[in-house]
Design a protein around this motif. Structure first.
Motif, PDB file in Angstrom:
ATOM      1  N   TYR A  75      21.164  70.047  -5.420  1.00  0.00           N
ATOM      2  CA  TYR A  75      22.079  70.742  -6.331  1.00  0.00           C
ATOM      3  C   TYR A  75      23.433  70.028  -6.389  1.00  0.00           C
ATOM      4  CZ  TYR A  75      18.541  74.360  -5.902  1.00  0.00           C
ATOM      5  OH  TYR A  75      17.351  75.056  -5.901  1.00  0.00           O
ATOM      6  N   ILE A  76      23.895  69.529  -5.243  1.00  0.00           N
ATOM      7  CA  ILE A  76      25.126  68.733  -5.240  1.00  0.00           C
ATOM      8  C   ILE A  76      24.916  67.455  -6.028  1.00  0.00           C
ATOM      9  CG2 ILE A  76      26.686  67.388  -3.789  1.00  0.00           C
ATOM     10  CD1 ILE A  76      27.276  70.303  -3.659  1.00  0.00           C
ATOM     11  N   ALA A  77      23.737  66.852  -5.886  1.00  0.00           N
ATOM     12  CA  ALA A  77      23.438  65.620  -6.620  1.00  0.00           C
ATOM     13  C   ALA A  77      23.449  65.870  -8.127  1.00  0.00           C
ATOM     14  CB  ALA A  77      22.084  65.060  -6.179  1.00  0.00           C
ATOM     15  N   ILE A  78      22.862  66.994  -8.554  1.00  0.00           N
ATOM     16  CA  ILE A  78      22.864  67.330  -9.981  1.00  0.00           C
ATOM     17  C   ILE A  78      24.287  67.592 -10.455  1.00  0.00           C
ATOM     18  CG2 ILE A  78      22.122  69.061 -11.669  1.00  0.00           C
ATOM     19  CD1 ILE A  78      19.551  69.380 -10.052  1.00  0.00           C
ATOM     20  N   PHE A  79      25.069  68.281  -9.632  1.00  0.00           N
ATOM     21  CA  PHE A  79      26.461  68.567  -9.994  1.00  0.00           C
ATOM     22  C   PHE A  79      27.259  67.272 -10.152  1.00  0.00           C
ATOM     23  CE2 PHE A  79      30.825  69.923  -9.119  1.00  0.00           C
ATOM     24  CZ  PHE A  79      30.929  71.017  -9.957  1.00  0.00           C
ATOM     25  N   LEU A  80      27.114  66.357  -9.195  1.00  0.00           N
ATOM     26  CA  LEU A  80      27.835  65.086  -9.269  1.00  0.00           C
ATOM     27  C   LEU A  80      27.344  64.233 -10.436  1.00  0.00           C
ATOM     28  CD1 LEU A  80      28.032  64.155  -5.474  1.00  0.00           C
ATOM     29  CD2 LEU A  80      29.817  65.149  -6.925  1.00  0.00           C
ATOM     30  N   ARG A  81      26.029  64.255 -10.695  1.00  0.00           N
ATOM     31  CA  ARG A  81      25.515  63.503 -11.843  1.00  0.00           C
ATOM     32  C   ARG A  81      26.081  64.061 -13.144  1.00  0.00           C
ATOM     33  NH1 ARG A  81      19.230  63.632 -12.643  1.00  0.00           N
ATOM     34  NH2 ARG A  81      19.263  61.948 -11.075  1.00  0.00           N
ATOM     35  N   SER A  82      26.177  65.373 -13.249  1.00  0.00           N
ATOM     36  CA  SER A  82      26.736  65.973 -14.461  1.00  0.00           C
ATOM     37  C   SER A  82      28.204  65.577 -14.637  1.00  0.00           C
ATOM     38  CB  SER A  82      26.606  67.498 -14.392  1.00  0.00           C
ATOM     39  OG  SER A  82      25.248  67.888 -14.264  1.00  0.00           O
ATOM     40  N   LEU A  83      28.963  65.573 -13.533  1.00  0.00           N
ATOM     41  CA  LEU A  83      30.357  65.134 -13.599  1.00  0.00           C
ATOM     42  C   LEU A  83      30.450  63.679 -14.039  1.00  0.00           C
ATOM     43  CD1 LEU A  83      31.853  66.757 -10.363  1.00  0.00           C
ATOM     44  CD2 LEU A  83      32.267  67.465 -12.723  1.00  0.00           C
ATOM     45  N   LYS A  84      29.567  62.841 -13.498  1.00  0.00           N
ATOM     46  CA  LYS A  84      29.595  61.417 -13.841  1.00  0.00           C
ATOM     47  C   LYS A  84      29.264  61.204 -15.312  1.00  0.00           C
ATOM     48  CE  LYS A  84      26.064  58.849 -13.238  1.00  0.00           C
ATOM     49  NZ  LYS A  84      24.910  58.082 -12.691  1.00  0.00           N
ATOM     50  N   ILE A  85      28.216  61.860 -15.799  1.00  0.00           N
ATOM     51  CA  ILE A  85      27.817  61.677 -17.194  1.00  0.00           C
ATOM     52  C   ILE A  85      28.894  62.213 -18.128  1.00  0.00           C
ATOM     53  CG2 ILE A  85      26.159  62.435 -18.931  1.00  0.00           C
ATOM     54  CD1 ILE A  85      23.977  62.211 -16.851  1.00  0.00           C
ATOM     55  N   ALA A  86      29.492  63.357 -17.778  1.00  0.00           N
ATOM     56  CA  ALA A  86      30.562  63.910 -18.611  1.00  0.00           C
ATOM     57  C   ALA A  86      31.772  62.977 -18.638  1.00  0.00           C
ATOM     58  CB  ALA A  86      30.964  65.288 -18.099  1.00  0.00           C
ATOM     59  N   ALA A  87      32.131  62.392 -17.479  1.00  0.00           N
ATOM     60  CA  ALA A  87      33.270  61.470 -17.421  1.00  0.00           C
ATOM     61  C   ALA A  87      32.975  60.200 -18.215  1.00  0.00           C
ATOM     62  CB  ALA A  87      33.592  61.129 -15.972  1.00  0.00           C
ATOM     63  N   MET A  88      31.771  59.680 -18.111  1.00  0.00           N
ATOM     64  CA  MET A  88      31.415  58.472 -18.865  1.00  0.00           C
ATOM     65  C   MET A  88      31.363  58.763 -20.362  1.00  0.00           C
ATOM     66  SD  MET A  88      28.550  56.697 -16.387  1.00  0.00           S
ATOM     67  CE  MET A  88      28.482  55.224 -17.406  1.00  0.00           C
ATOM     68  N   THR A  89      30.987  59.970 -20.717  1.00  0.00           N
ATOM     69  CA  THR A  89      31.014  60.365 -22.133  1.00  0.00           C
ATOM     70  C   THR A  89      32.439  60.358 -22.664  1.00  0.00           C
ATOM     71  OG1 THR A  89      29.030  61.730 -21.843  1.00  0.00           O
ATOM     72  CG2 THR A  89      30.416  62.182 -23.758  1.00  0.00           C
ATOM     73  N   VAL A  90      33.367  60.896 -21.865  1.00  0.00           N
ATOM     74  CA  VAL A  90      34.776  60.892 -22.269  1.00  0.00           C
ATOM     75  C   VAL A  90      35.273  59.465 -22.453  1.00  0.00           C
ATOM     76  CG1 VAL A  90      37.123  61.435 -21.502  1.00  0.00           C
ATOM     77  CG2 VAL A  90      35.295  63.115 -21.224  1.00  0.00           C
ATOM     78  N   LEU A  91      34.972  58.600 -21.492  1.00  0.00           N
ATOM     79  CA  LEU A  91      35.429  57.207 -21.571  1.00  0.00           C
ATOM     80  C   LEU A  91      34.834  56.489 -22.770  1.00  0.00           C
ATOM     81  CD1 LEU A  91      36.982  54.852 -20.317  1.00  0.00           C
ATOM     82  CD2 LEU A  91      34.970  54.382 -18.892  1.00  0.00           C
ATOM     83  N   PHE A 229      35.085  66.694 -22.316  1.00  0.00           N
ATOM     84  CA  PHE A 229      34.533  66.830 -20.966  1.00  0.00           C
ATOM     85  C   PHE A 229      33.933  68.211 -20.722  1.00  0.00           C
ATOM     86  CE2 PHE A 229      34.699  67.682 -16.432  1.00  0.00           C
ATOM     87  CZ  PHE A 229      34.182  66.514 -15.894  1.00  0.00           C
ATOM     88  N   ILE A 230      34.619  69.255 -21.177  1.00  0.00           N
ATOM     89  CA  ILE A 230      34.164  70.618 -20.882  1.00  0.00           C
ATOM     90  C   ILE A 230      32.786  70.911 -21.477  1.00  0.00           C
ATOM     91  CG2 ILE A 230      34.659  73.043 -21.363  1.00  0.00           C
ATOM     92  CD1 ILE A 230      37.580  72.459 -20.843  1.00  0.00           C
ATOM     93  N   PRO A 231      32.549  70.689 -22.783  1.00  0.00           N
ATOM     94  CA  PRO A 231      31.193  70.957 -23.277  1.00  0.00           C
ATOM     95  C   PRO A 231      30.162  69.949 -22.798  1.00  0.00           C
ATOM     96  CG  PRO A 231      32.557  70.048 -25.027  1.00  0.00           C
ATOM     97  CD  PRO A 231      33.472  70.321 -23.866  1.00  0.00           C
ATOM     98  N   ALA A 232      30.587  68.707 -22.504  1.00  0.00           N
ATOM     99  CA  ALA A 232      29.632  67.713 -22.005  1.00  0.00           C
ATOM    100  C   ALA A 232      29.117  68.090 -20.622  1.00  0.00           C
ATOM    101  CB  ALA A 232      30.278  66.330 -21.974  1.00  0.00           C
ATOM    102  N   LEU A 233      29.968  68.703 -19.800  1.00  0.00           N
ATOM    103  CA  LEU A 233      29.557  69.073 -18.451  1.00  0.00           C
ATOM    104  C   LEU A 233      28.462  70.132 -18.460  1.00  0.00           C
ATOM    105  CD1 LEU A 233      30.038  68.810 -15.393  1.00  0.00           C
ATOM    106  CD2 LEU A 233      31.792  70.582 -15.610  1.00  0.00           C
ATOM    107  N   GLY A 234      28.546  71.090 -19.370  1.00  0.00           N
ATOM    108  CA  GLY A 234      27.560  72.166 -19.408  1.00  0.00           C
ATOM    109  C   GLY A 234      26.516  72.026 -20.486  1.00  0.00           C
ATOM    110  N   ASN A 235      26.478  70.903 -21.172  1.00  0.00           N
ATOM    111  CA  ASN A 235      25.528  70.726 -22.264  1.00  0.00           C
ATOM    112  C   ASN A 235      24.100  70.649 -21.731  1.00  0.00           C
ATOM    113  OD1 ASN A 235      23.929  68.990 -24.354  1.00  0.00           O
ATOM    114  ND2 ASN A 235      25.771  69.645 -25.429  1.00  0.00           N
ATOM    115  N   MET A 248      18.065  65.635 -14.886  1.00  0.00           N
ATOM    116  CA  MET A 248      18.460  67.037 -14.817  1.00  0.00           C
ATOM    117  C   MET A 248      19.973  67.130 -14.741  1.00  0.00           C
ATOM    118  SD  MET A 248      17.524  70.247 -14.613  1.00  0.00           S
ATOM    119  CE  MET A 248      15.785  70.151 -14.164  1.00  0.00           C
ATOM    120  N   MET A 249      20.556  67.972 -15.588  1.00  0.00           N
ATOM    121  CA  MET A 249      21.989  68.244 -15.540  1.00  0.00           C
ATOM    122  C   MET A 249      22.214  69.729 -15.298  1.00  0.00           C
ATOM    123  SD  MET A 249      23.654  65.748 -18.437  1.00  0.00           S
ATOM    124  CE  MET A 249      25.303  66.406 -18.072  1.00  0.00           C
ATOM    125  N   LEU A 250      23.467  70.086 -15.087  1.00  0.00           N
ATOM    126  CA  LEU A 250      23.781  71.476 -14.742  1.00  0.00           C
ATOM    127  C   LEU A 250      23.334  72.454 -15.820  1.00  0.00           C
ATOM    128  CD1 LEU A 250      27.318  71.284 -13.077  1.00  0.00           C
ATOM    129  CD2 LEU A 250      25.215  72.189 -12.070  1.00  0.00           C
TER     130      LEU A 250
END
Length: 300
Positions: A75-91, A229-235, A248-250
């Protein structure tokens, strides 16, 4: 003077009352229910049992009840992956939208309005349809692999779909308008006399960009980053279509807990974790915006 102030307050209450009531009933109400549910025990066949059970958060943070369940680092891995993908989406969206905003801002009004229309054009098409077009492009027999094989760049199809890269590509495609609008608003109001003065006084293009252009457009960048970032994290739509069962994302995990596993308390706890991250980001954005003296609603 007192009657005038009272009349203005009454008018404000009449105007904001329905909206405030609507938000209280359909946003704060469900949010409160989800907060309470996240601290309840999951039912044997779905639903909840009205007993205090904080271990829903323990499954994520590491203090799960050892009698019934174990802490799973997935679950931590999925959470961190979601943060990473959301941050890379922003960039990635920023790298696309920032130069495009400068190019469009220098056009004539006629072409500027046309380009802005093209930016908003995807909103008139179904998101599901647009994402399935990317499935046709990225699949092993899709357009991208056919072009790569036909030009001799590769000899066999590449795994382009159902990867983190495919999800980031889909996220960027979906959220480009959300990044472009606040960035373009800052670029459009950029005072070019300051830029010319900096160049005339001997500052090079790089220094002028870092000392003049970037600080003046930073509010738009910050606003766009938060909005993306906000909608990308929970998408969950983009990962479900372009990530399949491999990524798998959050958002997908929350959907599974509510619909498939029927573990509503754990799904609520996951949703509260996402909401916490979003609220922290919004708080930081508002504080920084207030210190810099611009309105976070408009990005100026």
């Amino acid at each position: 003077m007192t009657s005038i102030a009272f009349r203005r307050r009454a008018q404000l209450a009449v105007l904001l009352g329905p909206v405030s009531l609507f938000l209280a009933v359909f946003f704060l109400g469900p949010l409160a229910i989800m907060i309470v549910t996240s601290f309840l025990s999951p039912g044997l066949y779905g639903g909840v049992e009205w007993t205090w059970y904080p271990h829903n958060y323990g499954r994520i943070l590491g203090f799960a009840d050892p009698m019934f369940e174990d802490f799973d680092p997935i679950y931590i891995a999925i959470f961190l992956r979601s943060l990473k993908i959301a941050a890379m989406t922003v960039l990635a969206t920023l790298l696309v939208c920032y130069p495009a905003a400068f190019c469009i801002s220098r056009l004539s009004d006629r072409w500027k309005n046309f380009c802005l229309f093209l930016i908003t054009l995807p909103f008139f098409t179904s998101l599901i349809v647009r994402l399935f077009v990317w499935v046709l492009i990225l699949r092993p027999t899709g357009l991208a692999n056919e072009v790569l094989i036909g030009t001799g760049i590769v000899s066999r199809p590449l795994d382009l779909i159902y990867t983190d890269g495919a999800i980031i590509l889909g996220m960027v495609y979906v959220f480009i308008p959300f990044m472009f609008m606040p960035v373009y608003a800052s670029v459009e109001k950029l005072d070019w006399t300051l830029v010319r003065a900096s160049l005339d006084l001997g500052a090079g293009p790089i220094r002028t960009f870092l000392r003049i252009i970037l600080p003046l457009t930073a509010p738009g960048i910050a606003g766009g980053a938060v909005i993306v970032f906000i909608p990308a994290l929970g998408n969950f739509v983009v990962p479900a279509i372009l990530g399949g069962a491999k990524v798998m994302m959050l958002g997908n995990l929350i959907e599974q807990q509510f619909l498939a596993a029927r573990n509503w308390p754990f799904g609520s706890a996951l949703a509260m974790m996402v909401m916490t991250v979003m609220l922290v980001l919004l708080f930081i954005h508002v504080v920084v915006s207030g210190r810099r003296g611009f309105d976070p609603a408009t990005g100026h």
